[in-house]
Design a protein around this motif. Sequence first.
Motif, PDB file in Angstrom:
ATOM      1  N   PHE A  54       0.823  -1.213   0.000  1.00 54.53           N
ATOM      2  CA  PHE A  54       0.000   0.000   0.000  1.00 54.53           C
ATOM      3  C   PHE A  54       0.855   1.261   0.000  1.00 54.53           C
ATOM      4  N   GLY A 112      11.815   5.093   3.562  1.00 56.24           N
ATOM      5  CA  GLY A 112      12.797   4.143   4.073  1.00 56.24           C
ATOM      6  C   GLY A 112      12.427   3.496   5.385  1.00 56.24           C
ATOM      7  N   SER A 128       9.361   5.115  13.297  1.00 57.48           N
ATOM      8  CA  SER A 128       8.367   4.143  12.838  1.00 57.48           C
ATOM      9  C   SER A 128       9.052   3.003  12.100  1.00 57.48           C
ATOM     10  N   SER A 154       4.319  -0.172  12.227  1.00 60.89           N
ATOM     11  CA  SER A 154       3.354  -0.280  11.131  1.00 60.89           C
ATOM     12  C   SER A 154       2.683  -1.642  11.230  1.00 60.89           C
ATOM     13  N   HIS A 212      -1.008  -2.663  10.885  1.00 56.22           N
ATOM     14  CA  HIS A 212      -1.824  -2.742   9.674  1.00 56.22           C
ATOM     15  C   HIS A 212      -2.693  -3.976   9.457  1.00 56.22           C
ATOM     16  N   GLU A 257       0.456   1.820  14.184  1.00 57.00           N
ATOM     17  CA  GLU A 257      -0.110   2.483  13.004  1.00 57.00           C
ATOM     18  C   GLU A 257      -0.943   1.450  12.243  1.00 57.00           C
ATOM     19  N   PHE A 311      -6.192   5.462   4.279  1.00 52.92           N
ATOM     20  CA  PHE A 311      -5.260   5.192   3.176  1.00 52.92           C
ATOM     21  C   PHE A 311      -5.154   6.401   2.247  1.00 52.92           C
ATOM     22  N   ASN A 312      -3.940   6.761   1.935  1.00 51.27           N
ATOM     23  CA  ASN A 312      -3.708   7.842   0.975  1.00 51.27           C
ATOM     24  C   ASN A 312      -3.407   7.247  -0.386  1.00 51.27           C
ATOM     25  N   GLY A 329       2.868   7.769   3.065  1.00 50.08           N
ATOM     26  CA  GLY A 329       2.899   6.725   2.054  1.00 50.08           C
ATOM     27  C   GLY A 329       2.849   7.244   0.629  1.00 50.08           C
TER      28      GLY A 329
END
Length: 390
Positions: free
Chosen positions: A140, A193, A225, A247, A249, A290, A323-324, A368
């Motif tokens: 994603f 990264g 993160s 992260s 998810h 996250e 979500f972007n 993202g």
Amino acid sequence: MSAPITQDVLTLPRKLPETARTNIVGLTRDQLRAALIAAGTPEKQAKMRLGQLWQWVYHWGVRDFALMTNLAKDYRALLADHFTIEQPEVVTRQISEDGTRKYLVRIAGGHEVEVVYIPETDRGTLCISSQVGCTLTCSFCHTGTQKLVRNLTAGEIVGQVMLARDDLGEWPVQGAPKDETRLISNIVLMGMGEPLYNFDNVRDAMKVVMDNEGIALGRRRITLSTSGVVPEIARTATEIGCLLAVSFHATTDEVRDQLVPINKRWNIATLLEALKAYPGLSNSERITFEYVMLDGVNDTKEDAYRLVELLRGIPAKVNLIPFNEWPGAPYKRSSGNRIHAFADIIYKAGYASPIRTPRGEDIMAACGQLKSATERARKSKAQIAAELET
Ligand code: SAH
Ligand code: SF4
């Protein structure tokens, strides 16, 4: 008659050529002290000179040795002979309607990374990058479609903070009353990264940024993160001391394998074990989970209940990230209702569950969406799909 010998051939340049000089930015105190001695600073004076230089560079933001007026002229010249004070070059700066600023910066080798400044009412957060591209291929994430080019040096990481302070005019002015309000009050290592795959440079850079005689950002104002590089997690606490975000998810290995492929190496159970053991974990230093909200993929009520179960015993908060989208992205953002229902379940179970407001979407600066447009090593959709199936 023989030809006259030309004099200038014999005159050596006083300054070392640019490439032979050492960039001060990003050196730890110990490294800089050793470099000062190697350049001819008497050992007895090294500590004092280091302190003076450090203040000029990191407290006052001065880039020119000639302006360091509490150093003798000869010594300033010696510094200029051996050192530079350099940071990545800003190629473009975009300012979003909401005030978010995105900088495209160029580092040695012509590579580019992005840095984002997000102003809010009670804080200003700078999102910095740790690598050009990423070795991981979260399905994603836009950065994940860009191959890893290289790790950033500590200097390039510190330099991102310095160039943002330049742009925001945040260095103190000598003689002016002390201003305690900070435009950059927080730093998040959430740009391009995986910071834990560039641990040493990230650690050294954060030590410079946290140093009390310089930029002096407190360790709890920095959040790193990670996608879940389990063997490096504990070091984040012991060697940097900053806050941790993960992260996460997904709530099953099956889905997390698809979204965050590093899960195939360190699965949810292994990751949670490492998080439970995170040194210094407490309610005031909770881990941020996250969780990107992907329509029909990880956003059901069952997911929310499972997440609550998984969090049991870990001081945590859940940051829900709508979500972007980015060009060619294989997912859609969950509906507002879904996101709120999900947040509600987490909240009622006793965990803070803020929904992250997307910032700077109009300039592709949101989470993202970062990817340096000039890096053409783009993976095709077919390639991503093939990797997801493996
Ligand atoms: N590599 C690190 C840090 C950079 S990503 C990591 O993965 O944690 C910063 C955050 O943005 C991560 O939580 C990441 O999962 C999230 N993110 C990535 N792509 C996104 C997208 N398209 N929309 C919303 N969040 C995204
Ligand atoms: Fe890399 Fe983080 Fe993006 Fe995954 S989410 S591809 S780890 S930058």
